[in-house]
Design an enzyme around this catalytic site. Structure first.
Site, PDB file in Angstrom:
ATOM      1  N   CYS A  31      21.525  49.974  51.964  1.00  0.00           N
ATOM      2  CA  CYS A  31      20.745  49.987  50.720  1.00  0.00           C
ATOM      3  C   CYS A  31      21.205  48.867  49.793  1.00  0.00           C
ATOM      4  O   CYS A  31      20.387  48.200  49.146  1.00  0.00           O
ATOM      5  CB  CYS A  31      20.892  51.331  50.015  1.00  0.00           C
ATOM      6  SG  CYS A  31      20.385  52.749  51.021  1.00  0.00           S
ATOM      7  N   CYS A  86      24.233  53.855  50.641  1.00  0.00           N
ATOM      8  CA  CYS A  86      24.724  53.251  51.875  1.00  0.00           C
ATOM      9  C   CYS A  86      24.828  51.741  51.740  1.00  0.00           C
ATOM     10  O   CYS A  86      24.169  51.132  50.895  1.00  0.00           O
ATOM     11  CB  CYS A  86      23.792  53.598  53.040  1.00  0.00           C
ATOM     12  SG  CYS A  86      22.116  52.960  52.811  1.00  0.00           S
ATOM     13  N   CYS A 116      28.962  28.578  37.472  1.00  0.00           N
ATOM     14  CA  CYS A 116      28.818  27.857  36.200  1.00  0.00           C
ATOM     15  C   CYS A 116      29.985  26.898  35.988  1.00  0.00           C
ATOM     16  O   CYS A 116      29.802  25.790  35.481  1.00  0.00           O
ATOM     17  CB  CYS A 116      28.727  28.849  35.042  1.00  0.00           C
ATOM     18  SG  CYS A 116      27.135  29.700  34.928  1.00  0.00           S
ATOM     19  N   ASP A 140      60.716  47.187  45.664  1.00  0.00           N
ATOM     20  CA  ASP A 140      61.463  47.162  44.409  1.00  0.00           C
ATOM     21  C   ASP A 140      61.622  48.624  44.029  1.00  0.00           C
ATOM     22  O   ASP A 140      60.657  49.284  43.664  1.00  0.00           O
ATOM     23  CB  ASP A 140      60.671  46.396  43.344  1.00  0.00           C
ATOM     24  CG  ASP A 140      61.320  46.473  41.970  1.00  0.00           C
ATOM     25  OD1 ASP A 140      62.428  47.018  41.885  1.00  0.00           O
ATOM     26  OD2 ASP A 140      60.715  46.009  41.004  1.00  0.00           O
ATOM     27  N   CYS A 145      32.210  32.958  35.897  1.00  0.00           N
ATOM     28  CA  CYS A 145      31.232  32.609  36.923  1.00  0.00           C
ATOM     29  C   CYS A 145      31.666  31.305  37.593  1.00  0.00           C
ATOM     30  O   CYS A 145      31.643  30.241  36.966  1.00  0.00           O
ATOM     31  CB  CYS A 145      29.843  32.469  36.311  1.00  0.00           C
ATOM     32  SG  CYS A 145      28.602  31.904  37.497  1.00  0.00           S
TER      33      CYS A 145
END
Length: 562
Positions: free
Chosen positions: A91, A88, A21, A497, A18
């Site tokens: 929403c 959606c 935090c 690569d 977080c």
């Protein structure tokens, strides 16, 4: 000025990922007199502290960091919810606004692409039950994915939230309707009802029956849209669910039952196709987690036992047998083997590992047994961080998505109020009875709502990006979000690569050049005899070449050691 490091996951064991935090911890440390800087490295594993030893000791800084970390853990909790039936982007934004309005919620982020909601909240001010009820009010099913950084057994919200048995029984059918099977059943029933109503309507004398069938079709097919629209209105927002609901209700008010049902049916078909694409994408990304075995063989004392990976401790000794996947990051303490690290590095050729070499969760052990000392907790493995980065990347909107989002935020309310104006202004201005003109202009307003509804534009862009990310992940390509995917469109040259990218990454004998009197077949026979008991990639390639050229060998190898 001295510089020392602190282990962030130790200080913040449940919130080390977080950033808010970590920022609180940084701010607390910067308030200590003598601390000049507290910077976190990119991996968020350590905090580098620059301090004046004449003003403060490192032991005091460490003690204060532990106190601040414990305080943060005691006051702030984190949870991630998995949503079923999230249809959606509108929403997702409505859920984000609604949860963020709860007292005690500090931060909320809804990830439409991953169908997840991340919440940071104050302990004692708001509960998980409160958050889940608020999310469930938007017509989706909720499951708890993680809480305070720990993975949890997923559970349907109706089984978690305390409720009477009767209430649970009532919510069970609705929970079923929001599942994939339920949506498929609803779609089939909706189409059948609409078709039957259309056939009966043509017979004339059965028109009342057809109206009941139209009504059933509308209610069944529009249930999730109605709930999402109601939740948006509660949050004082106008989105495409509100526009679609008004259009359908208006058509019903004008008794255009067939048109109302057609709008619901077409909208439902579009959402069904979208959800199918999103589900495939979400499953493909979550399937990456299956690369890590759920248990690990741990040696504790003289015993070896199978332990869930979440219970493996730092410093434990793992036993990984040939052909098994490595469960957790660590360091080889005994044994030697070739490990396929393609899931992590993309390099398809196995890498030789011996004592002191690092190994990573999700990689495949080859022919040797390994003893591994655990150096990272299971939540902090390289693979976990890759998957976390992928999920974070999904949440970051590409420039096209940001443009569409800004456009929809302004466009949708404009369409709504324009439709209101079309419905009421002309009847008021035209001479004659208002109610005589109103039905005609109301019908035109509904047509405007349906035609101008931005659902196709708002939904198609994020769905296209998420589907592209999922398709790439199924083919072993991880793209860090829509912004990078969109940038690919402007690329004019690509450098690859080649091993495992343009080639299959499987070794094979390309040519045999003999020196002396031996033929190619004889050389292959000798080489295949020596390599016949090895499982090394080079040995397998030599044996395969001998088999392809039928270079059978009369030789036998004894006292073989690899």
């Amino acid at each position: 000025m001295d510089t020392r490091s602190l282990d962030v996951p130790v200080l913040l064991p449940a919130g080390d990922e977080c950033v808010r935090c970590i920022g609180r911890l940084q701010e607390g440390l910067m308030r200590i007199k003598g601390v000049e800087d507290a910077a976190v490295n990119n991996a968020h594993n350590a905090m580098h502290i620059a301090y004046d030893p004449n003003l403060v000791t490192f032991s005091r800084i460490e003690g204060e960091a532990r106190r601040i970390g414990a305080q943060i853990q005691a006051q702030i909790a984190h949870a991630t919810f998995l949503l079923e039936g999230l249809d959606c982007p509108d929403c997702a934004r409505s859920i984000e606004r609604a949860v963020g309005a709860l007292p005690g919620v500090l931060w909320v982020g809804a990830n439409f692409s991953a169908a997840q909601v991340h919440v940071e909240y104050q302990r004692g001010h708001v509960s998980l039950d409160d958050i889940m009820r608020r999310i469930q009010g938007h017509g989706v099913s909720v499951e708890i994915l993680t809480r305070d950084g720990e993975a949890m057994q997923s559970a349907v919200v109706s089984q978690i939230v305390p409720a009477a048995e009767g209430k649970r029984a009532k919510t069970a059918p609705l929970a079923f309707l929001r599942t994939r099977t339920g949506q498929t059943a609803v779609g089939a029933a909706l189409a059948a009802l609409a078709l039957l109503a259309h056939l009966l309507e043509g017979w004339g004398d059965r028109d009342p029956v057809s109206r009941w069938l139209w009504a059933a079709s509308i209610l069944l097919g529009g249930w999730s849209t109605w709930r999402a629209a109601l939740a948006s209105l509660r949050a004082r927002a106008v989105d495409m669910n509100v526009l679609m609901t008004l259009a359908v209700l208006g058509a019903v008010a004008l008794r255009d039952w067939g048109e109302a049902a057609s709008v619901v049916l077409l909208y439902g078909v579009g959402l069904s196709l979208q959800n199918s694409a999103l589900d495939r994408t979400r499953r493909s990304i979550r399937a990456l987690m299956s690369l890590t075995p759920p248990t690990a063989c741990v040696r504790r004392g003289s015993k070896e036992e199978a332990v869930p990976v979440a219970q493996v401790r730092l410093g434990d000794t793992l036993i990984v047998r040939p052909g098994e996947r490595i469960p957790i990051d660590g360091e080889v303490t005994n044994g030697a083997s070739a490990v396929n690290e393609a899931p992590i590095t993309g390099e398809s050729v196995p890498v030789e590992k011996s004592q002191g070499a690092p190994v990573y969760a999700g990689t495949l052990n080859g022919q040797g047994a390994l003893e591994i000392r655990v150096t990272r907790p299971y939540r902090d493995t390289v693979l976990s961080r890759i998957l976390h980065s992928v999920e974070e990347a999904q949440a970051q909107r590409a420039p096209a998505e940001q443009m569409i989002d800004r456009f929809a935020r302004a466009y949708t309310p404009i369409v709504f109020w324009l439709a209101v104006g079309v419905a009421f202004v002309p009847p008021l201005m035209l001479a004659g009875d208002f109610w005589w003109h109103f039905p005609e202009w109301f019908h035109r307003a509904l047509t405007l709502l349906i035609v101008a509804c931005p659902c196709a534009l708002v939904v198609s862009t994020p769905v296209a990006i998420v589907t592209a990310l999922g398709t790439a992940s199924r083919r072993g390509i991880l793209i860090k979000g829509g912004a990078y995917l969109e940038a690919i469109g402007a690329v004019k040259a690509v450098v690859y690569d080649k091993t495992g990218t343009l080639t299959q990454g499987v070794l094979r004998v390309e040519d045999v050049v003999p020196f002396g009197s031996l033929t190619c077949a004889e050389i292959l026979s000798l080489a295949a005899a020596m390599e016949s008991r090895s499982k090394h990639p080079l040995a397998l390639a030599i044996c395969q070449a001998a088999s392809n050229q039928r270079a059978t060998t009369p030789y036998e190898v004894t006292d073989f050691t690899e």
